[in-house]
Design an enzyme around this catalytic site. Structure first.
Site, PDB file in Angstrom:
ATOM      1  N   VAL A 152       0.835  -1.204   0.000  1.00 17.33           N
ATOM      2  CA  VAL A 152       0.000   0.000   0.000  1.00 17.33           C
ATOM      3  C   VAL A 152       0.866   1.248   0.000  1.00 17.33           C
ATOM      4  CG1 VAL A 152      -1.742   1.312   1.257  1.00 17.33           C
ATOM      5  CG2 VAL A 152      -1.899  -1.180   1.170  1.00 17.33           C
ATOM      6  N   ASP A 171      10.849   2.052   7.016  1.00 18.89           N
ATOM      7  CA  ASP A 171      10.438   0.658   6.856  1.00 18.89           C
ATOM      8  C   ASP A 171      11.563  -0.239   7.369  1.00 18.89           C
ATOM      9  OD1 ASP A 171       8.196  -0.874   4.815  1.00 18.89           O
ATOM     10  OD2 ASP A 171       9.945  -2.012   5.441  1.00 18.89           O
ATOM     11  N   ALA A 231      -5.189   4.363   7.426  1.00 15.60           N
ATOM     12  CA  ALA A 231      -6.043   3.438   6.674  1.00 15.60           C
ATOM     13  C   ALA A 231      -5.526   2.014   6.843  1.00 15.60           C
ATOM     14  CB  ALA A 231      -6.082   3.822   5.201  1.00 15.60           C
ATOM     15  N   ALA A 232      -4.825   1.768   7.957  1.00 12.88           N
ATOM     16  CA  ALA A 232      -4.228   0.446   8.203  1.00 12.88           C
ATOM     17  C   ALA A 232      -5.034  -0.323   9.249  1.00 12.88           C
ATOM     18  CB  ALA A 232      -2.772   0.623   8.645  1.00 12.88           C
ATOM     19  N   ARG A 233      -4.771  -0.061  10.530  1.00 13.69           N
ATOM     20  CA  ARG A 233      -5.478  -0.741  11.616  1.00 13.69           C
ATOM     21  C   ARG A 233      -5.717   0.238  12.765  1.00 13.69           C
ATOM     22  NH1 ARG A 233      -6.721  -3.834   8.385  1.00 13.69           N
ATOM     23  NH2 ARG A 233      -6.505  -6.110   8.317  1.00 13.69           N
ATOM     24  N   GLU A 262     -14.642  -1.645  16.172  1.00 17.63           N
ATOM     25  CA  GLU A 262     -15.568  -1.556  15.047  1.00 17.63           C
ATOM     26  C   GLU A 262     -16.627  -2.659  15.153  1.00 17.63           C
ATOM     27  OE1 GLU A 262     -13.304  -1.791  11.481  1.00 17.63           O
ATOM     28  OE2 GLU A 262     -12.179   0.053  11.865  1.00 17.63           O
ATOM     29  N   HIS A 285     -14.160   1.848   7.349  1.00 18.14           N
ATOM     30  CA  HIS A 285     -13.284   0.710   7.043  1.00 18.14           C
ATOM     31  C   HIS A 285     -13.626   0.149   5.663  1.00 18.14           C
ATOM     32  CE1 HIS A 285     -10.639  -2.601   9.007  1.00 18.14           C
ATOM     33  NE2 HIS A 285     -10.337  -2.423   7.730  1.00 18.14           N
TER      34      HIS A 285
END
Length: 390
Positions: A152, A171, A231-233, A262, A285
């Site tokens: 992503v 990273d 937009a990951a977790r 959620e 989500h």
């Protein structure tokens, strides 16, 4: 073989699996105890899920379960450790929804920068307020920091470069050269990324080392007018710390597609203090929820089912041991005849040697085989149980 698909799935994919001769049960709305009961009643060999939680109870309900396929990239909704204890493969579909998530990331970023939700709300209230939006900063020339630049992250990097933004990336897996080949600059620490970024986008998996990494300490390093996109977790951030920072830092905004707690159902009440905050722009989500992504994921999941059904080949398995702790490796060449390999294993068994890995390779245009086994000489556990002497 029997297959349960317990989440929304490509209709073409469902029909293709049925055409292969598999017995497919499609129950996208099943949850909780009903999910456990369904597994016990059907006893599928393969379970395909998307957002559904695969708990210990779900796994234990089906003694015939051999594989769980996550129709997406992340697999933190699956009890992988329990699957491993029971010898069940857990597989995913990496990279198939990356573009969809990257597009939503850019959408959240632009929506916050230009205050689109606020402007839309005023229009629907019959109000014209052009002057209120004259101080939006814009994206060109700003520095975006990518917390992770995997499938992503690299797609987000492409789009940010097209916006004439400077891209920094942290990273733990990729080298400086690899990151630079994507048009980004590698930073060595998350602290450096926090200090240098105007906008920060999160693209790391939810593992022990990353859960809660966006906390009070991290937030204290940010510039005053930073935007964070997640937009990951949801569990990558400490929500109370983010809310506190939103309240005390005027220029700080937060965009999110993911939140803590959620609902399991697609439609349900959701009382989130973070989602309700006036400086949060959120979505439900839906990062991977495009028709393009759904089709690509469906094709990959069907391919995995096809190959497993035909030859037991396992693709994209996330719970295979990557670092087996063996002390010795032996190589045995033998003529490929019935019982030959069994005889070799019997000798190892006789000496109480524990097999950790075994690879059997046929030599080209020959009846011989080159059989390689990793053997733990320290452990005295034998390969199979010995019968008690009478």
């Amino acid at each position: 073989m029997k297959i349960i698909v317990a989440d929304a799935f490509s209709p073409n994919g469902l029909e293709e699996m049925k055409a292969m001769g598999h017995q497919v049960t499609y129950e996208p709305k099943v949850v909780g105890d009903d999910f456990v009961k369904l597994m016990g009643d059907i006893k599928p060999v393969v379970l395909i899920v998307r957002s559904k939680k695969v708990t210990k109870e779900v796994i234990d309900a089906d003694p015939k379960l051999e594989m769980v396929i996550r129709a997406g990239a992340g697999f933190d909704t699956i009890d992988v450790a329990h699957c491993s204890r029971k010898g069940i493969y857990v597989c995913n579909c990496p990279g198939k929804n990356s573009i969809a998530v990257a597009e939503l990331t850019m959408g959240l970023m632009t929506a916050i920068d230009r205050r689109i939700p606020e402007g839309d709300k005023l229009l629907k209230e019959g109000k014209w307020a052009k002057a209120s939006f004259a101080d939006c900063i814009g994206l060109k020339g700003r520095t975006i920091g990518l917390l992770g630049i995997g499938n992503v992250g690299k797609e987000v990097a492409k789009r940010c470069l097209a916006f004439d933004m400077k891209v920094l990336a942290w990273d733990v897996f990729l080298t400086k050269e690899t990151i630079e080949s994507m048009g980004a600059t590698k930073v060595e620490t998350v602290e450096e990324l926090a200090k240098e970024s105007d906008i920060l986008s999160i693209h790391v998996p939810a593992v022990k080392e990353t859960i809660g990494m966006i906390n009070k300490k991290f937030l204290s390093l940010l510039k005053p007018n930073v935007v964070i996109i997640n937009a990951a977790r949801g569990n990558l951030v400490v929500e109370d710390d983010v809310i506190e920072h939103l309240d005390k830092t005027k220029g700080f905004w937060y965009g999110a597609d993911v939140f803590l707690n959620e609902p399991a159902k697609k439609e349900a009440p959701f009382d989130s203090k973070l989602a309700k905050h006036p400086k949060v722009v959120g979505s439900h989500h839906v990062g991977a929820s495009t028709l393009e992504a759904e089709t690509a994921i469906g094709i990959e999941a069907v391919r995995m089912v096809k190959e497993y059904g035909a030859s037991k080949k396992v693709n994209n398995c996330v719970n295979l041991a990557m670092d087996v702790k063996t002390t010795h490796c032996i190589s045995v060449k033998y003529v490929s005849k019935v019982g030959a390999l069994a005889g070799i294993l019997a000798v190892l068994d006789k000496h109480g040697l524990k097999i950790e890995e075994l690879k059997n390779c046929l030599l080209y245009t020959s009846d011989a085989a080159d059989e390689r086994s990793s053997v733990d000489l320290g452990g005295r556990r034998i390969i199979k149980k010995k019968k008690k002497k009478k």
